[in-house]
Each structure stands twice: as structure tokens, then as C-alpha cells.
Design an enzyme around this catalytic site. Structure first.
Site, mmCIF file in Angstrom:
data_model
loop_
_atom_site.group_PDB
_atom_site.id
_atom_site.type_symbol
_atom_site.label_atom_id
_atom_site.label_comp_id
_atom_site.label_asym_id
_atom_site.label_seq_id
_atom_site.Cartn_x
_atom_site.Cartn_y
_atom_site.Cartn_z
ATOM 1 N N GLU A 121 14.532 -2.474 5.681
ATOM 2 C CA GLU A 121 15.097 -1.211 5.161
ATOM 3 C C GLU A 121 16.023 -0.560 6.191
ATOM 4 O O GLU A 121 17.112 -0.080 5.845
ATOM 5 C CB GLU A 121 13.956 -0.253 4.799
ATOM 6 C CG GLU A 121 14.492 1.057 4.227
ATOM 7 C CD GLU A 121 13.437 2.157 4.153
ATOM 8 O OE1 GLU A 121 12.299 1.882 3.733
ATOM 9 O OE2 GLU A 121 13.768 3.297 4.519
ATOM 10 N N SER B 186 2.258 -1.024 -0.593
ATOM 11 C CA SER B 186 2.557 -2.337 -1.176
ATOM 12 C C SER B 186 1.285 -3.128 -1.437
ATOM 13 O O SER B 186 1.347 -4.343 -1.650
ATOM 14 C CB SER B 186 3.497 -3.110 -0.244
ATOM 15 O OG SER B 186 3.010 -3.062 1.084
ATOM 16 N N CYS C 220 9.765 9.083 2.038
ATOM 17 C CA CYS C 220 9.618 9.121 0.582
ATOM 18 C C CYS C 220 8.306 9.800 0.193
ATOM 19 O O CYS C 220 7.436 10.022 1.037
ATOM 20 C CB CYS C 220 9.692 7.711 0.004
ATOM 21 S SG CYS C 220 8.215 6.750 0.338
ATOM 22 N N SER D 17 5.094 -1.336 7.277
ATOM 23 C CA SER D 17 5.309 -0.159 8.137
ATOM 24 C C SER D 17 4.449 1.021 7.688
ATOM 25 O O SER D 17 3.752 1.639 8.490
ATOM 26 C CB SER D 17 6.795 0.212 8.090
ATOM 27 O OG SER D 17 7.012 1.489 8.599
ATOM 28 N N ASN D 18 4.468 1.317 6.378
ATOM 29 C CA ASN D 18 3.730 2.504 5.911
ATOM 30 C C ASN D 18 2.232 2.333 6.142
ATOM 31 O O ASN D 18 1.534 3.277 6.480
ATOM 32 C CB ASN D 18 4.088 2.827 4.464
ATOM 33 C CG ASN D 18 3.405 1.927 3.464
ATOM 34 O OD1 ASN D 18 2.279 2.182 3.071
ATOM 35 N ND2 ASN D 18 4.074 0.854 3.047
ATOM 36 N N HIS E 41 6.136 -5.833 1.560
ATOM 37 C CA HIS E 41 5.336 -6.384 2.652
ATOM 38 C C HIS E 41 3.884 -6.566 2.233
ATOM 39 O O HIS E 41 2.983 -5.895 2.741
ATOM 40 C CB HIS E 41 5.449 -5.476 3.886
ATOM 41 C CG HIS E 41 6.770 -5.632 4.560
ATOM 42 N ND1 HIS E 41 7.343 -4.674 5.360
ATOM 43 C CD2 HIS E 41 7.662 -6.665 4.546
ATOM 44 C CE1 HIS E 41 8.511 -5.109 5.812
ATOM 45 N NE2 HIS E 41 8.724 -6.306 5.328
HETATM 46 S S1 SF4 Z 1 7.285 3.170 0.190
HETATM 47 FE FE1 SF4 Z 1 7.647 2.768 -1.993
HETATM 48 S S2 SF4 Z 1 8.502 4.675 -2.858
HETATM 49 FE FE2 SF4 Z 1 8.660 4.754 -0.621
HETATM 50 S S3 SF4 Z 1 10.727 3.989 -0.216
HETATM 51 FE FE3 SF4 Z 1 9.333 2.248 0.005
HETATM 52 S S4 SF4 Z 1 9.341 1.285 -2.003
HETATM 53 FE FE4 SF4 Z 1 10.194 3.335 -2.275
#
Ligand code: SF4
Length: 424
Positions: A194, A393, A301, A331-332, A99
Site C-alpha cells: 500500500e 484480513s 481507515c 500491518s494492521n 495479508h
Molecule cells: S484495512 Fe481494510 S478498510 Fe482499511 S484500507 Fe485496508 S482494506 Fe481498506
């Protein structure tokens, strides 16, 4: 001008970490130098204080951990290598690689075409590809249905599969839970690539339901407790449950897995809440709760955990504002924004171009999904203190671009290049 990195627990531990061939344009000499220095001093990542870049009238605090994660670097390396090794071949990506708009645009500039958009909408029909084409599976993984479809065309998905091992770990965890006859509850964003992939893999082995947040966990709990008419489950969780899901039977034993990038505190709260629900429903105790609730740890993760811990550590530093850099559909990244905005004015930007001037900034409100223009975002004081981080990302070069843009508004006495030299 004072330039230093604030560190403690300066123990040096050697750790094996695979490094990837990522195009140099994504790197930042300054950030590479800082990360290298901090790794040398704190290889076990015990110190989550930010690094201070003291430019005099502007202080930038960089989070201890941010930027490209293992899965993203792995995916980018495979994608660019595939382009290099296959001149003349048609190369497709199932959907966005990661992303990040810049990385996706670069891949397209190298001739890669996307088969679907980020929501799963078909852009190029599967019928239009053939056995001679290459299809890359993105870092999020994909559904078993799509994998079968590609295999039926003769596409070898395993050779160009960039699914992150931390996503595969969630699938493995689901399988373990399924083998013990638990229904799998997936805490994730239902439309996210995902989560769609994890749902597909989970549903292959056991009944599965996706819940997106605590509100949906509470609704699910009402069904577990028999407090809501069973049939309304199928409306409340429309398109979020597996085929033939039986509300009467399939909520008697449950286990929870997560999309890897959720907010750690939410994930913990939801697992605790559902566990307590099963304990109440079946008169259990924490000691024998495993009869009804699979006792597994979360499946976030390492990058999610480290980036969120680094933001929590960074927020202990007094500052005027925070800037979070990353793709708006990441998302992260949005969870890092969420953490920051609890404490101070926070601006979510996807490149330095959004910093229009010392007075104006364009930034994304991910709650309403709209870009906003804010005036006077930089306070009139000396020094101005700014916290900066980015998502998993986001190329470091974009973060450096943001720093460069900000320092341009102040009479600083050292350039970024001089600062980089200092860290070397
Ligand atoms: S954020 Fe990065 S390390 Fe974590 S699951 Fe997604 S691609 Fe893998």
C-alpha cells in the site's frame, strides 16, 4: 454456565452498510451471531467493551470490532466472482490479495496465480502475460508504473481493480496537498504494497518522502532544521524519496498522509511532531502553521481505528493473556499485537494449528520476525480469562477455530453450537 454479551448504550440506529458475498468457509456462525447482536444494540459503535463468552472454567472476551473489513470483503468478492465468471481464462493477482495466508492459498487453489510476491519480487514475468489474461489489482492498490505496464500489454486494470476506497482516499488527500504546493510525507512501512502504491501516486503530483516511524520523523526534522548535512539525506532516506527530490527546496512546506493501517497514537505523535518542527523552524504559531504544514487529519481507515479502539476497550478487562489472530505480514494485525503486549502476555497466531496443546503454543514475534514456542501459556487457575481479537484480513472462521481449540482443554458444559444458538 453463564453466557452474555456485556453492552451499554443500547441504542438501535439503522445504517446502510453494503454486504458482500464472501465464501461461507470464511464465516463463523458464532461470531456472525455475536456481531449481529452487538450491531443491533450499538450500531454507532460507541461501546468498545468486549463480548464475554463464559464457558465456566474459561472466559473468552471477544473484541467489539475485528475481522474482515470493507476493503477485504470487497476484494474477496471480486476475486471469487472473477473466477466464477471467467472459466478457462488465465487469472493473475498482481501480488497477495490481502495479508492472509489462508485466503491467498484458497485463491491459488482456484487457479489464480501471483505475478509478484508481497515484497514486489517478480514471480511471473510481465512478458509472460497477454491481452487475453485477467490481472486483479489487490486491495492495497498498485503503483502507476505497474498500472502503465499492464495497460501497455492491453490488460484492462480498471475492470478487475479491488483497490480499497480507503486507500484511494489517501491518494486523493495527497493530490489535494500536492495542489497546494506541499511536499508529501508518507508515514508508512516503505516495503508495504500500500505504501509503495501511495508513494507512486503521491510522487506523480509532488515531491514525496516515506518515513516509517518517529525515529525517521526525527531524522527528517534534523534536515528541516538544517542540523544535518543536506547530502546525507539521500543515504538516510535511500529509496524513500521521489525522483529529483531537492532537500534544499522540498522540505519548506510539508503535509503528512499515512498508510491506512498504522498505529493511531504513532500517527498522531508524528504529525504533531513535524508540525511543531515547522513552527519552530519558521517562527510560526499554531494559528498560522498552515503556511508551512498542511493541516489535514490522519488517513487511517475506519477498520484500523475501530479495531484499535476495540482493543483499547478490551484491555480494560482484567485478563490473563491475549491471543491475536492474523497473517504474520499483516500491518494492521501487528499493531493490535503491539497494543496488547503493552499490557499482558500476548500470542500472535495465524491459525488454531499454532495452539499445539494446553501446554504449548507457537506464536509470532513480529519484532524479530520469528516464530517462537512458549510453554505453559495457560495459567493454572479458574476461570482462565483470555482476550481475543483478529486483524482486518482474518476470516472469522479462524477465530472460531482458535476458540474451539482452547475450550477443548477445559471441562465445559456447552458446545460452541449451543452458544451460537443462544445468540440467535
Ligand atoms: S484495512 Fe481494510 S478498510 Fe482499511 S484500507 Fe485496508 S482494506 Fe481498506
Amino acid at each position: 454456565m453463564q453466557i452474555f454479551i456485556a453492552v451499554k448504550n443500547a441504542s438501535i440506529v439503522v445504517r446502510n452498510m453494503k454486504s458482500f458475498e464472501v465464501p461461507i468457509i470464511y464465516r463463523s456462525p458464532l461470531i456472525t451471531a455475536i456481531k449481529k447482536k452487538r450491531k443491533e444494540l450499538d450500531n454507532m459503535k460507541k461501546d468498545f467493551t468486549p463480548a464475554l463468552l463464559d464457558f465456566g472454567p474459561i472466559h473468552i472476551y471477544l473484541a467489539r470490532h475485528f475481522g474482515f473489513c470493507y476493503g477485504v470483503e470487497n476484494a474477496i468478492e471480486i476475486a471469487f466472482r472473477t473466477v466464477e465468471e471467467n472459466p478457462g481464462k488465465r487469472i493473475f493477482l498482481l501480488s497477495e490479495m490481502i495479508h492472509n495466508p489462508q485466503v491467498n492459498a484458497d485463491l491459488q487453489a482456484h487457479g489464480i496465480q501471483f505475478l509478484q510476491d508481497t515484497h514486489g519480487k517478480q514471480l511471473i514475468a510481465f512478458e509472460d502475460i497477454n491481452v487475453d489474461d485477467i490481472v486483479l489489482i489487490p486491495a492495497f492498490g498498485t503503483t502507476l508504473e505497474i498500472e502503465k505496464k499492464l495497460n501497455s500489454i492491453g490488460i484492462r486494470t480498471e475492470k478487475y481493480n479491488t483497490t480499497c476506497p480507503f486507500v484511494e482516499k489517501v491518494w486523493n488527500r495527497s493530490e489535494i496537498i500536492a495542489k497546494k504546493d506541499y511536499t508529501i510525507i508518507i508515514h508508512g512501512k516503505p516495503g508495504h504494497e500500500e505504501t509503495r502504491a501511495t508513494f507512486s501516486h503521491a510522487a506523480e503530483n509532488a515531491p514525496a518522502v516515506v518515513i516509517k516511524d518517529m525515529k525517521e520523523a526525527q531524522v527528517l526534522a534534523e534536515y528541516i532544521m538544517g542540523e544535518k548535512p543536506a547530502l546525507s539525506f539521500y543515504d538516510d532516506f535511500k529509496e524513500q524519496y521521489s525522483e529529483n527530490f531537492d532537500i534544499e527546496k522540498n522540505l519548506q512546506r510539508i503535509g503528512v498522509v499515512n498508510q491506512t493501517t498504522m498505529l493511531a497514537s504513532d500517527t498522531q505523535a508524528i504529525a504533531d511532531f513535524l508540525k511543531q518542527t515547522m513552527i519552530s523552524k519558521y517562527n510560526l504559531t499554531p494559528a498560522n502553521s498552515e503556511e508551512r504544514f498542511a493541516d489535514t487529519r490522519d488517513t487511517l481507515c475506519y477498520a484500523t481505528n475501530d479495531n484499535q479502539s476495540a482493543v483499547t476497550g478490551m484491555l480494560e478487562t482484567e485478563a490473563d493473556l491475549a491471543i491475536v489472530v492474523g497473517g504474520y505480514n499483516s500491518s494492521n494485525t501487528s499493531h493490535l499485537v503491539e497494543l496488547c503486549e503493552e499490557r499482558l502476555p500476548t500470542y500472535f497466531v495465524n491459525s488454531e494449528e499454532k495452539i499445539l496443546s494446553a501446554k504449548e503454543i507457537l506464536h509470532y514475534n513480529f519484532h524479530n520476525k520469528e516464530e517462537l514456542l512458549t510453554n505453559n501459556y495457560l495459567p493454572q487457575k479458574n476461570p482462565v480469562k483470555i482476550l481475543i481479537t483478529s486483524g482486518a484480513s482474518c476470516p472469522d472462521a479462524l477465530v472460531e477455530g482458535v476458540i474451539k481449540k482452547l475450550v477443548r482443554f477445559y471441562p465445559i458444559s456447552k458446545t460452541i453450537e449451543e452458544l451460537t444458538e443462544h445468540f440467535h
